[in-house]
Design a protein around this motif. Structure first.
Motif, mmCIF file in Angstrom:
data_model
loop_
_atom_site.group_PDB
_atom_site.id
_atom_site.type_symbol
_atom_site.label_atom_id
_atom_site.label_comp_id
_atom_site.label_asym_id
_atom_site.label_seq_id
_atom_site.Cartn_x
_atom_site.Cartn_y
_atom_site.Cartn_z
ATOM 1 N N UNK A 55 128.645 80.795 82.288
ATOM 2 C CA UNK A 55 129.812 81.228 83.055
ATOM 3 C C UNK A 55 129.649 82.621 83.621
ATOM 4 N N UNK A 56 128.928 83.473 82.883
ATOM 5 C CA UNK A 56 128.677 84.846 83.325
ATOM 6 C C UNK A 56 127.542 84.919 84.334
ATOM 7 N N UNK A 57 126.735 83.864 84.377
ATOM 8 C CA UNK A 57 125.620 83.832 85.325
ATOM 9 C C UNK A 57 124.378 84.555 84.862
ATOM 10 N N UNK A 58 124.313 84.883 83.553
ATOM 11 C CA UNK A 58 123.128 85.560 83.022
ATOM 12 C C UNK A 58 122.686 84.870 81.739
ATOM 13 N N UNK A 59 121.369 84.799 81.537
ATOM 14 C CA UNK A 59 120.803 84.104 80.388
ATOM 15 C C UNK A 59 120.331 85.113 79.344
ATOM 16 N N UNK A 60 120.584 84.852 78.060
ATOM 17 C CA UNK A 60 120.337 85.849 77.017
ATOM 18 C C UNK A 60 118.869 85.983 76.622
ATOM 19 N N UNK A 61 118.584 87.147 76.048
ATOM 20 C CA UNK A 61 117.224 87.502 75.651
ATOM 21 C C UNK A 61 116.860 86.858 74.322
ATOM 22 N N UNK A 62 115.572 86.537 74.180
ATOM 23 C CA UNK A 62 114.966 86.099 72.928
ATOM 24 C C UNK A 62 114.399 87.351 72.260
ATOM 25 N N UNK A 79 109.694 82.107 77.825
ATOM 26 C CA UNK A 79 110.664 82.735 76.927
ATOM 27 C C UNK A 79 111.221 83.999 77.574
ATOM 28 N N UNK A 80 112.537 84.149 77.538
ATOM 29 C CA UNK A 80 113.211 85.317 78.121
ATOM 30 C C UNK A 80 113.062 86.474 77.142
ATOM 31 N N UNK A 81 112.248 87.472 77.480
ATOM 32 C CA UNK A 81 111.887 88.483 76.490
ATOM 33 C C UNK A 81 112.345 89.906 76.812
ATOM 34 N N UNK A 82 112.490 90.259 78.040
ATOM 35 C CA UNK A 82 112.718 91.670 78.371
ATOM 36 C C UNK A 82 114.170 92.012 78.698
ATOM 37 N N UNK A 83 114.810 91.180 79.480
ATOM 38 C CA UNK A 83 116.180 91.446 79.918
ATOM 39 C C UNK A 83 116.821 90.129 80.324
ATOM 40 N N UNK A 84 118.164 90.055 80.316
ATOM 41 C CA UNK A 84 118.827 88.829 80.770
ATOM 42 C C UNK A 84 118.400 88.465 82.184
ATOM 43 N N UNK A 85 118.342 87.160 82.439
ATOM 44 C CA UNK A 85 117.965 86.681 83.765
ATOM 45 C C UNK A 85 119.143 85.980 84.425
ATOM 46 N N UNK A 86 119.147 85.937 85.747
ATOM 47 C CA UNK A 86 120.177 85.129 86.432
ATOM 48 C C UNK A 86 120.013 83.654 86.087
ATOM 49 N N UNK A 87 121.120 82.952 85.948
ATOM 50 C CA UNK A 87 121.074 81.515 85.664
ATOM 51 C C UNK A 87 120.722 80.772 86.948
ATOM 52 N N UNK A 88 119.616 80.020 86.974
ATOM 53 C CA UNK A 88 119.197 79.368 88.218
ATOM 54 C C UNK A 88 120.012 78.129 88.571
ATOM 55 N N UNK A 89 120.611 77.489 87.574
ATOM 56 C CA UNK A 89 121.446 76.310 87.828
ATOM 57 C C UNK A 89 122.643 76.373 86.885
ATOM 58 N N UNK A 90 123.665 75.554 87.123
ATOM 59 C CA UNK A 90 124.827 75.560 86.223
ATOM 60 C C UNK A 90 124.654 74.696 84.987
ATOM 61 N N UNK A 91 123.469 74.097 84.761
ATOM 62 C CA UNK A 91 123.283 73.148 83.666
ATOM 63 C C UNK A 91 122.322 73.708 82.617
#
Length: 379
Positions: free
Chosen positions: A326-333, A347-359
């Motif tokens: 909902x926020x449009x950002x994906x959390x860090x591992x 793996x998302x390691x450095x900083x949150x990323x934009x969500x590429x799709x709503x699913x």
């Protein structure tokens, strides 16, 4: 309601070591700062590991769950009439240490499982059926899948799913004695050098409704549960299949039920606990589901930040996934040290990323070879 008419999430509330409420949870997982601190709730002298992700002050589990259910219902806009028809599905760990006793002179003690579900329903004005789930680390996600099934076929209009685990000495001792806890005090999912899991508090509640029931009262839609799947490995009491067969089947079932191709998924909130064998198995499962694209789909396990909440993990991680989409950002591992050849994932390691799709998929697995997958979509 048709099988593919998506289930609405209309209210959420969560408590973890990251704080109280959805805003605190979202801010914590996006910041990516692990919440592990020395355990003060009970004596850890003689333990290999002495840290967990715990809130400094908590009430009894019964009181914390009551507050979470009430807040989720209020967030969903449920009045007394709507609550009276709502079912309650509760996922929690049994035993006295899971239900801390009140201080001397503090009144009635909290009820034991399974009486806790009925106790919570009465306190929160929920008049529908109750169910209790104590099926280890897929308890909460199984409760969501059951609620979705019953709502999907028209048996129920509204279910409140609640889950709670407060770090307590018995399970802590078992995981420590079994050398499952990370001796270096960090959870490092999918990373080289990962040493194990760490436990964490979680008390969570989610309101699930049919599209018709939600629309009839003009309810907000936080997210939709588009698909769900469950599968068993039947491979080993404590280890998943090395090729991730059960988890892959659960994810494939969730995609089929949602009527979505694997390519539609833009994020996986992984079960990954930071244990060598389990993380590699999950990576293999994602390879089976997504094929060559598995290495391009953003993946993270937020257990690296809030810890493993056992029976409550599935619901906490569902809420994390919903909030971040909902926020449009994906959390860090968090805890990442470097790539591991057995986990060839993005793996998302450095900083949150934009969500590429709503699913997104959120995955959970438990001892005994139980696996669940929930496919959620932003509104």
């Amino acid at each position: 309601m048709a099988e593919r008419e998506h289930l609405r999430i209309t209210g959420v509330h969560a408590v973890s070591a990251l704080g109280r409420g959805a805003d605190a949870l979202l801010a914590g997982v996006l910041a990516g700062a692990p919440a592990f601190t020395p355990v003060r709730r009970f004596d850890t002298i003689g333990r290999r590991v002495t840290v967990a992700a715990t809130l400094p002050e908590v009430g009894t589990l019964a009181d914390e769950l009551t507050d979470a259910v009430d807040r989720a219902c209020r967030a969903a806009g449920l009045d007394r009439t709507h609550r009276a028809g709502a079912a309650l599905f509760l996922a929690t760990h049994g035993g006295p240490h899971s239900l801390p006793a009140r201080p001397a002179g503090g009144g009635d003690t909290a009820p034991e499982v399974p009486a806790l579900a009925g106790h919570l329903a009465r306190r929160c004005g929920l008049g529908g059926r109750t169910r209790t789930y104590t099926t280890a680390c897929v308890s909460a996600s199984t409760a969501v899948a059951d609620a979705a099934t019953l709502i999907g076929r028209g048996d129920l209009d509204r279910v409140v799913v609640a889950a709670g685990y407060l770090v307590e000495p018995d399970q802590y001792a078992l995981f420590d004695a079994g050398r499952a806890l990370a001796a270096d005090g960090a959870v490092r999912p999918f990373s080289a050098g990962r040493k194990g899991l760490l436990l964490g508090d979680a008390v969570v509640a989610v309101v699930l409704e049919s599209a018709r029931a939600a629309a009839a009262r003009g309810a907000p839609t936080v997210a939709t549960v588009a698909g769900w799947g469950r599968a068993g490995d039947a491979y080993h009491p404590c280890q998943p299949h090395p090729e991730g067969h059960g988890l892959a089947r659960a994810a494939e079932a969730a995609l089929r039920r949602a009527g979505l191709p694997a390519a539609a998924v833009g994020y996986v909130n992984a079960n990954a606990t930071g244990t060598p064998y389990s993380d590699a198995s999950e990576a293999a499962a994602l390879g089976r589901v997504f094929g060559a694209a598995a290495g391009r789909i953003p993946v993270s396990s937020t257990k690296s930040v809030h810890g493993h909440a056992l029976e409550a993990s599935g619901l906490l991680e569902l809420v994390v996934t919903v909030l971040t989409l909902g926020h449009g950002k994906l959390p860090v591992n968090a805890g990442w040290l470097g790539p591991d050849d057995s986990c060839p994932l993005d793996v998302i390691t450095d900083a949150p990323r934009p969500a590429p799709t709503p699913h997104a998929l959120t995955l959970n697995a438990a001892f005994g070879g139980a696996n669940t997958a929930l496919l959620v979509s932003a509104p």
